[in-house]
Design a protein around this motif. Structure first.
Motif, short mmCIF file in Angstrom:
data_model
loop_
_atom_site.label_atom_id
_atom_site.label_comp_id
_atom_site.label_asym_id
_atom_site.label_seq_id
_atom_site.Cartn_x
_atom_site.Cartn_y
_atom_site.Cartn_z
N MET A 127 0.83 -1.38 -0.06
CA MET A 127 0.08 -0.01 -0.12
C MET A 127 0.93 1.31 -0.05
O MET A 127 1.57 1.45 0.94
N SER A 128 0.81 2.08 -1.01
CA SER A 128 1.43 3.40 -0.73
C SER A 128 0.94 4.34 0.17
O SER A 128 -0.05 4.19 0.79
N TYR A 129 1.74 5.31 0.26
CA TYR A 129 1.51 6.33 1.51
C TYR A 129 0.35 7.11 0.96
O TYR A 129 -0.55 7.41 1.88
N GLN A 130 0.08 7.55 -0.27
CA GLN A 130 -1.30 8.24 -0.61
C GLN A 130 -2.55 7.31 -0.45
O GLN A 130 -3.43 7.88 0.15
N GLU A 131 -2.42 6.07 -0.61
CA GLU A 131 -3.54 5.08 -0.40
C GLU A 131 -3.70 5.18 1.17
O GLU A 131 -5.10 5.13 1.35
N LEU A 132 -2.63 5.02 1.66
CA LEU A 132 -2.90 5.00 3.23
C LEU A 132 -3.51 6.06 3.88
O LEU A 132 -4.47 6.12 4.54
N VAL A 133 -3.30 7.58 3.32
CA VAL A 133 -3.64 8.59 3.80
C VAL A 133 -5.38 8.87 3.50
O VAL A 133 -6.07 9.12 4.00
N ASP A 134 -5.75 8.27 1.95
CA ASP A 134 -6.85 8.26 1.59
C ASP A 134 -7.89 7.60 2.48
O ASP A 134 -8.91 7.69 2.67
N SER A 135 -7.17 6.35 3.02
CA SER A 135 -7.92 5.30 3.65
C SER A 135 -8.24 5.77 4.91
O SER A 135 -9.46 5.54 5.63
N ILE A 136 -7.43 6.75 5.55
CA ILE A 136 -7.87 7.15 7.14
C ILE A 136 -8.44 8.57 7.06
O ILE A 136 -8.81 9.07 8.15
N THR A 137 -8.27 9.19 5.81
CA THR A 137 -8.96 10.48 5.95
C THR A 137 -10.33 10.52 5.75
O THR A 137 -10.98 9.89 5.14
N PRO A 138 -11.01 11.26 6.86
CA PRO A 138 -12.49 11.30 6.96
C PRO A 138 -13.07 11.81 5.53
O PRO A 138 -12.46 12.92 5.30
N LYS A 139 -14.07 11.17 5.17
CA LYS A 139 -14.81 11.81 3.92
C LYS A 139 -15.95 13.01 4.16
O LYS A 139 -16.55 12.59 5.28
N GLU A 140 -15.75 14.07 3.63
CA GLU A 140 -16.73 15.10 4.07
C GLU A 140 -17.94 15.06 3.09
O GLU A 140 -17.74 14.66 1.93
N ASN A 141 -19.05 15.23 3.52
CA ASN A 141 -20.27 15.52 2.74
C ASN A 141 -20.26 17.02 2.33
O ASN A 141 -21.05 17.75 3.14
N LYS A 142 -19.91 17.21 1.14
CA LYS A 142 -19.84 18.45 0.86
C LYS A 142 -21.20 19.15 0.59
O LYS A 142 -21.40 20.39 0.91
#
Length: 130
Positions: A1-16
């Motif tokens: 798993m790349s660093y960016q994938e790791l960041v994307d997996s734990i970053t909370p998703k916002e409901n724009k």
């Protein structure tokens, strides 16, 4: 798993869309109260009321909670400016009145004032030329 994938997996998703709607309505409520204050009192009194409210909420440590809940609808320029000055004062109060509060009072707000004046001057010159 790349660093960016790791960041994307734990970053909370916002409901724009939810954030847009909340900011729209909370900003509308702020505008409504502002209009009431102006019609009942005066523009200057309305500004003082928002400054005092933002400063008190910052001092109590709940202004950021309001921003998290009501999004950018409550960050009208006057409350954001008041919050930046009050939070700077609180952060540096342990260093004393002169070297703490006095020297750091306008730390964030100073850059806003500086670039506001510079951009207003440039726009005035540009308008004068046109």
């Amino acid at each position: 798993m790349s660093y960016q994938e790791l960041v994307d997996s734990i970053t909370p998703k916002e409901n724009k869309w939810k954030n847009i709607i909340v900011a729209f309505f909370s900003g509308g409520v702020v505008g409504l109260f502002s209009e009431l204050f102006v019609s009942l009192l005066d523009v200057n009194v309305m500004l003082i009321i928002w400054i005092v409210i933002a400063s008190i909420l910052t001092g109590m440590g709940v202004f950021d909670d309001f921003v998290d809940k009501f999004k950018m609808g409550v960050i009208i320029p006057i409350t954001g400016f008041s919050h930046s000055i009050t939070s700077s004062s609180i952060d540096y109060k342990s260093e004393g009145l002169i070297t703490g509060i006095g020297s750091n009072y306008m730390k964030l707000a100073g850059s806003v004032i500086l670039y506001g004046i510079v951009s207003a001057t440039l726009f005035a010159i540009l308008r004068g030329l046109l």
